[in-house]
Design a protein around this motif. Sequence first.
Motif, PDB file in Angstrom:
ATOM      1  N   VAL A  80       9.980   4.606  -8.434  1.00 16.08           N
ATOM      2  CA  VAL A  80      10.263   4.148  -9.797  1.00 16.08           C
ATOM      3  C   VAL A  80       8.963   3.894 -10.553  1.00 16.08           C
ATOM      4  O   VAL A  80       8.838   4.233 -11.732  1.00 16.08           O
ATOM      5  CB  VAL A  80      11.207   2.928  -9.825  1.00 16.08           C
ATOM      6  N   MET A  81       7.962   3.325  -9.877  1.00 19.85           N
ATOM      7  CA  MET A  81       6.691   3.044 -10.542  1.00 19.85           C
ATOM      8  C   MET A  81       5.968   4.335 -10.918  1.00 19.85           C
ATOM      9  O   MET A  81       5.447   4.457 -12.025  1.00 19.85           O
ATOM     10  CB  MET A  81       5.814   2.177  -9.634  1.00 19.85           C
ATOM     11  N   GLY A  82       5.944   5.314  -9.997  1.00 16.86           N
ATOM     12  CA  GLY A  82       5.298   6.586 -10.299  1.00 16.86           C
ATOM     13  C   GLY A  82       5.986   7.320 -11.445  1.00 16.86           C
ATOM     14  O   GLY A  82       5.320   7.852 -12.342  1.00 16.86           O
ATOM     15  N   ALA A 127       1.314   6.644  -6.860  1.00 13.33           N
ATOM     16  CA  ALA A 127       0.209   7.520  -7.252  1.00 13.33           C
ATOM     17  C   ALA A 127       0.580   8.994  -7.064  1.00 13.33           C
ATOM     18  O   ALA A 127       0.309   9.827  -7.934  1.00 13.33           O
ATOM     19  CB  ALA A 127      -1.048   7.185  -6.462  1.00 13.33           C
ATOM     20  N   ALA A 128       1.224   9.304  -5.934  1.00 12.44           N
ATOM     21  CA  ALA A 128       1.621  10.695  -5.669  1.00 12.44           C
ATOM     22  C   ALA A 128       2.632  11.180  -6.698  1.00 12.44           C
ATOM     23  O   ALA A 128       2.527  12.311  -7.209  1.00 12.44           O
ATOM     24  CB  ALA A 128       2.188  10.822  -4.258  1.00 12.44           C
ATOM     25  N   PRO A 134       0.823  -1.217   0.000  1.00 12.80           N
ATOM     26  CA  PRO A 134       0.000   0.000   0.000  1.00 12.80           C
ATOM     27  C   PRO A 134       0.862   1.275   0.000  1.00 12.80           C
ATOM     28  O   PRO A 134       0.525   2.248  -0.670  1.00 12.80           O
ATOM     29  CB  PRO A 134      -0.829  -0.109   1.284  1.00 12.80           C
ATOM     30  N   LEU A 135       1.974   1.258   0.736  1.00 19.89           N
ATOM     31  CA  LEU A 135       2.884   2.402   0.729  1.00 19.89           C
ATOM     32  C   LEU A 135       3.459   2.609  -0.665  1.00 19.89           C
ATOM     33  O   LEU A 135       3.504   3.737  -1.166  1.00 19.89           O
ATOM     34  CB  LEU A 135       4.014   2.185   1.745  1.00 19.89           C
ATOM     35  N   VAL A 185       0.775  11.664 -10.093  1.00 22.08           N
ATOM     36  CA  VAL A 185      -0.072  12.863 -10.097  1.00 22.08           C
ATOM     37  C   VAL A 185       0.785  14.129 -10.141  1.00 22.08           C
ATOM     38  O   VAL A 185       0.509  15.048 -10.924  1.00 22.08           O
ATOM     39  CB  VAL A 185      -1.031  12.875  -8.885  1.00 22.08           C
ATOM     40  N   ALA A 186       1.845  14.187  -9.323  1.00 26.77           N
ATOM     41  CA  ALA A 186       2.732  15.360  -9.334  1.00 26.77           C
ATOM     42  C   ALA A 186       3.337  15.553 -10.719  1.00 26.77           C
ATOM     43  O   ALA A 186       3.429  16.687 -11.218  1.00 26.77           O
ATOM     44  CB  ALA A 186       3.831  15.200  -8.292  1.00 26.77           C
ATOM     45  N   ASP A 187       3.732  14.471 -11.365  1.00 29.94           N
ATOM     46  CA  ASP A 187       4.308  14.557 -12.708  1.00 29.94           C
ATOM     47  C   ASP A 187       3.284  15.082 -13.717  1.00 29.94           C
ATOM     48  O   ASP A 187       3.569  16.010 -14.476  1.00 29.94           O
ATOM     49  CB  ASP A 187       4.823  13.189 -13.143  1.00 29.94           C
ATOM     50  N   GLN A 188       2.104  14.503 -13.718  1.00 34.60           N
ATOM     51  CA  GLN A 188       1.106  14.899 -14.715  1.00 34.60           C
ATOM     52  C   GLN A 188       0.577  16.315 -14.481  1.00 34.60           C
ATOM     53  O   GLN A 188       0.341  17.056 -15.441  1.00 34.60           O
ATOM     54  CB  GLN A 188      -0.030  13.877 -14.766  1.00 34.60           C
TER      55      GLN A 188
END
Length: 179
Positions: free
Chosen positions: A102-104, A20-21, A13-14, A24-27
């Motif tokens: 890395v995933m974000g 996700a954060a 979950p972390l 979102v920050a990137d987009q």
Amino acid sequence: MTATRQPRRHTWPLLAVIAAAAFVADQVSKAWALRDLTPGMPRPLLGSVFQLNLIHNSGAAFSIGSGQTWLLTLVAVGIGGAVLWHARRIVSVAWAVAGGLVMGGLLGNLYDRLFRPPSFGQGHVVDFLDYNGWFIGNVADIAIVAAAILVGLLAILGVTYDGSGPADRPATREEVHDA
């Protein structure tokens, strides 16, 4: 003396929240850059050392692989799949943070490759953070670099993704031979 195993901690979950954060920050930052910046018209923040400079990158870091966007898209999907495969096995909080970063970052740039012009799977990544003319990147790139630094540090410290340290790992053949 036998080491007792800690109860298995779920850190996926972390990893998911950090991914996700970062995404979102990137987009959000890319949407701002596309709205407020003009290609070819850099906006200095710290002189030429750091400026905002909008480009559309068809390659990877340093524009390597320009014209091979479809291949970079496939590589990103493969790396993302590997992170997802290992995510449920990660117990170390630090490795979960690295995986989330890395995933974000990967998802932020993959989104561009999939859904931005010129076409699906061959879209150009929006870059706008210009580091002294050496390279131009984005928030996704910052997340990926931060993850790489963290992974390097964890490797140096001997922390494995399952949270065990060097003393908890079985010795390799080389270690047994050297002893």
